[in-house]
Design a protein around this motif. Sequence first.
Motif, PDB file in Angstrom:
ATOM      1  N   LEU A  33      -2.021   9.991  19.998  1.00 46.41           N
ATOM      2  CA  LEU A  33      -1.871  10.189  18.546  1.00 46.41           C
ATOM      3  C   LEU A  33      -2.682  11.393  18.081  1.00 46.41           C
ATOM      4  O   LEU A  33      -2.214  12.186  17.273  1.00 46.41           O
ATOM      5  N   SER A  34      -3.891  11.537  18.596  1.00 47.48           N
ATOM      6  CA  SER A  34      -4.744  12.659  18.189  1.00 47.48           C
ATOM      7  C   SER A  34      -4.075  13.989  18.508  1.00 47.48           C
ATOM      8  O   SER A  34      -4.141  14.932  17.724  1.00 47.48           O
ATOM      9  N   SER A  35      -3.418  14.047  19.659  1.00 47.01           N
ATOM     10  CA  SER A  35      -2.824  15.321  20.079  1.00 47.01           C
ATOM     11  C   SER A  35      -1.653  15.725  19.180  1.00 47.01           C
ATOM     12  O   SER A  35      -1.212  16.864  19.220  1.00 47.01           O
ATOM     13  N   ARG A  36      -1.156  14.790  18.369  1.00 51.21           N
ATOM     14  CA  ARG A  36      -0.027  15.122  17.494  1.00 51.21           C
ATOM     15  C   ARG A  36      -0.446  15.369  16.045  1.00 51.21           C
ATOM     16  O   ARG A  36       0.404  15.696  15.202  1.00 51.21           O
ATOM     17  N   LEU A  37      -1.722  15.210  15.757  1.00 50.70           N
ATOM     18  CA  LEU A  37      -2.168  15.409  14.360  1.00 50.70           C
ATOM     19  C   LEU A  37      -1.945  16.858  13.937  1.00 50.70           C
ATOM     20  O   LEU A  37      -2.256  17.780  14.683  1.00 50.70           O
ATOM     21  N   TYR A  38      -1.422  17.026  12.736  1.00 51.40           N
ATOM     22  CA  TYR A  38      -1.210  18.355  12.121  1.00 51.40           C
ATOM     23  C   TYR A  38      -0.269  19.251  12.916  1.00 51.40           C
ATOM     24  O   TYR A  38      -0.289  20.455  12.731  1.00 51.40           O
ATOM     25  N   PRO A  86       3.313  20.772  13.398  1.00 46.50           N
ATOM     26  CA  PRO A  86       4.372  20.950  12.395  1.00 46.50           C
ATOM     27  C   PRO A  86       5.648  20.171  12.667  1.00 46.50           C
ATOM     28  O   PRO A  86       6.415  19.889  11.747  1.00 46.50           O
ATOM     29  N   GLU A  87       5.884  19.801  13.934  1.00 46.00           N
ATOM     30  CA  GLU A  87       7.169  19.180  14.240  1.00 46.00           C
ATOM     31  C   GLU A  87       7.200  17.660  14.025  1.00 46.00           C
ATOM     32  O   GLU A  87       8.229  17.031  14.205  1.00 46.00           O
ATOM     33  N   VAL A  88       6.057  17.076  13.678  1.00 42.59           N
ATOM     34  CA  VAL A  88       6.050  15.621  13.475  1.00 42.59           C
ATOM     35  C   VAL A  88       5.778  15.313  12.000  1.00 42.59           C
ATOM     36  O   VAL A  88       5.264  16.166  11.268  1.00 42.59           O
ATOM     37  N   PRO A  89       6.132  14.100  11.546  1.00 42.72           N
ATOM     38  CA  PRO A  89       5.938  13.785  10.127  1.00 42.72           C
ATOM     39  C   PRO A  89       4.468  13.901   9.718  1.00 42.72           C
ATOM     40  O   PRO A  89       3.570  13.552  10.490  1.00 42.72           O
ATOM     41  N   GLY A  90       4.231  14.374   8.516  1.00 39.78           N
ATOM     42  CA  GLY A  90       2.845  14.551   8.044  1.00 39.78           C
ATOM     43  C   GLY A  90       2.232  13.246   7.574  1.00 39.78           C
ATOM     44  O   GLY A  90       2.071  13.012   6.384  1.00 39.78           O
ATOM     45  N   LEU A  91       1.904  12.396   8.527  1.00 38.89           N
ATOM     46  CA  LEU A  91       1.372  11.073   8.186  1.00 38.89           C
ATOM     47  C   LEU A  91      -0.125  10.997   8.478  1.00 38.89           C
ATOM     48  O   LEU A  91      -0.666   9.910   8.702  1.00 38.89           O
ATOM     49  N   GLU A  92      -0.789  12.153   8.476  1.00 38.06           N
ATOM     50  CA  GLU A  92      -2.190  12.199   8.915  1.00 38.06           C
ATOM     51  C   GLU A  92      -3.104  11.288   8.100  1.00 38.06           C
ATOM     52  O   GLU A  92      -4.029  10.697   8.640  1.00 38.06           O
ATOM     53  N   ASN A  93      -2.845  11.180   6.778  1.00 38.16           N
ATOM     54  CA  ASN A  93      -3.732  10.331   5.970  1.00 38.16           C
ATOM     55  C   ASN A  93      -3.864   8.938   6.575  1.00 38.16           C
ATOM     56  O   ASN A  93      -4.959   8.391   6.678  1.00 38.16           O
ATOM     57  N   SER A  98      13.923  14.612  24.134  1.00 38.95           N
ATOM     58  CA  SER A  98      13.860  15.443  22.931  1.00 38.95           C
ATOM     59  C   SER A  98      12.553  15.109  22.203  1.00 38.95           C
ATOM     60  O   SER A  98      11.994  14.014  22.373  1.00 38.95           O
ATOM     61  N   PRO A  99      12.035  16.016  21.353  1.00 33.87           N
ATOM     62  CA  PRO A  99      10.799  15.707  20.615  1.00 33.87           C
ATOM     63  C   PRO A  99      10.933  14.431  19.784  1.00 33.87           C
ATOM     64  O   PRO A  99       9.989  13.640  19.689  1.00 33.87           O
ATOM     65  N   GLU A 100      12.118  14.222  19.221  1.00 33.31           N
ATOM     66  CA  GLU A 100      12.322  13.013  18.396  1.00 33.31           C
ATOM     67  C   GLU A 100      12.232  11.758  19.258  1.00 33.31           C
ATOM     68  O   GLU A 100      11.628  10.766  18.864  1.00 33.31           O
ATOM     69  N   MET A 101      12.850  11.820  20.455  1.00 35.40           N
ATOM     70  CA  MET A 101      12.826  10.646  21.330  1.00 35.40           C
ATOM     71  C   MET A 101      11.402  10.411  21.872  1.00 35.40           C
ATOM     72  O   MET A 101      10.950   9.269  21.973  1.00 35.40           O
TER      73      MET A 101
END
Lengths: 300, 84
Positions: free
Chosen positions: A98-103, A105-112, A153-156
């Motif tokens: 999860l940490s590696s995906r924070l911020y 651009p290609e993933v939803p901005g759910l950082e909060n 794929s990134p989505e999968m």
Amino acid sequence: MNSFSKLTLVTENDDFVSRVNKLTSLSRERVRHTFGEISWPDKIDTEAWWLPPELLSVHGTRYEQEMSLEQKKLLSKWECINLFSLNVEGERELVSRLSSRLYQPEVPGLENYLHHFIDEENKHMWFFGEFCRRYGGKIYSSKKMAIAEETYSPEMEYFLLFARIGIFEEIGAYFNVAAASDERMDPFVRQIHQIHHADEARHITFGRALLAQTKELAFASSSAEQRDRAIAHLQRYVQISVEALYQPAMYRDSGISSGVAMRRELLNDGARRKLHEESFLKRPLRFFADLGIHLTANPQ
Amino acid sequence: MNLADPGMDTLRQWLLQRHPHLSSIDDSLDLFENKLIDSINFVEYILIIEELIGREIPFANDLVARTATLRRVWENFLADAVPV
């Protein structure tokens, strides 16, 4: 629109965003200062139950009949250490991925919310690791390891990450709920289950909402072959998660020889296979079936 | 030539049971590249090696490389183990 941007569509769904905001508020209201909150006893009585007897991996089998009460209580200690070790492993992977995906651009901005998710899982990993070392002197390894590189794929990939997290957390939640409410249990071990479940309930709610939002995106972005491979990947994850509950070292530590043979026998026991389906896998497999992904509790 | 050793025989038998179309397994055959071991039976493979050497094998990123052939299992784990 490039293929990376499709995942970000989930943040355009007002209902989903509102649920995530609510979970963020709850995490802030219910924040626990776990590092200072837990008073570690010097030892935990080995005559106490560390897991309810019905949750032991021998429940419903000939081993349960053949073992003395003392042996079963000792086994409950090592099964508890194994369960908590699996939490350490699972949360380590979760925090790292999860940490590696924070911020990004290609993933939803759910950082909060994800910062709370990671914060809570980091604390869980700490108290489970501390528990295993203090009272077991070790952390078991499940030997879970990727053998072949799989590309999606990134989505999968995003969907599969949260799907694995969901399966792992829902299995853990089943044990937490049953152990936390069982008055036969050692009170300190019960407390650990209670603290864990208080956060996990929110994580499961988040994961289910996110999986429901991303499933179609993930499947639409994949070929039929990739979709089949993704489902096979989840099926393997279910199987490995079940088999990890039958750690031979915990049988050996309980004074039972031939841990591997015992593990094999228990995994093939009809009562155990029925129980996998009807207890800890019941809710997650029903959830995935509702998403159109049919997984089985006992694939072989 | 394959090594004569009871521990190696245990692993060979276990592999042959899972792959009945094979009549023998060379000690230098890559078990992962040849798909004799996948992520599911890898766990049991390591658990059997643990039982043969009488100790737990800690998680390590090079575990696949160190167990890719039966010869490597021998060199990395069985050769120095006290029989249990």
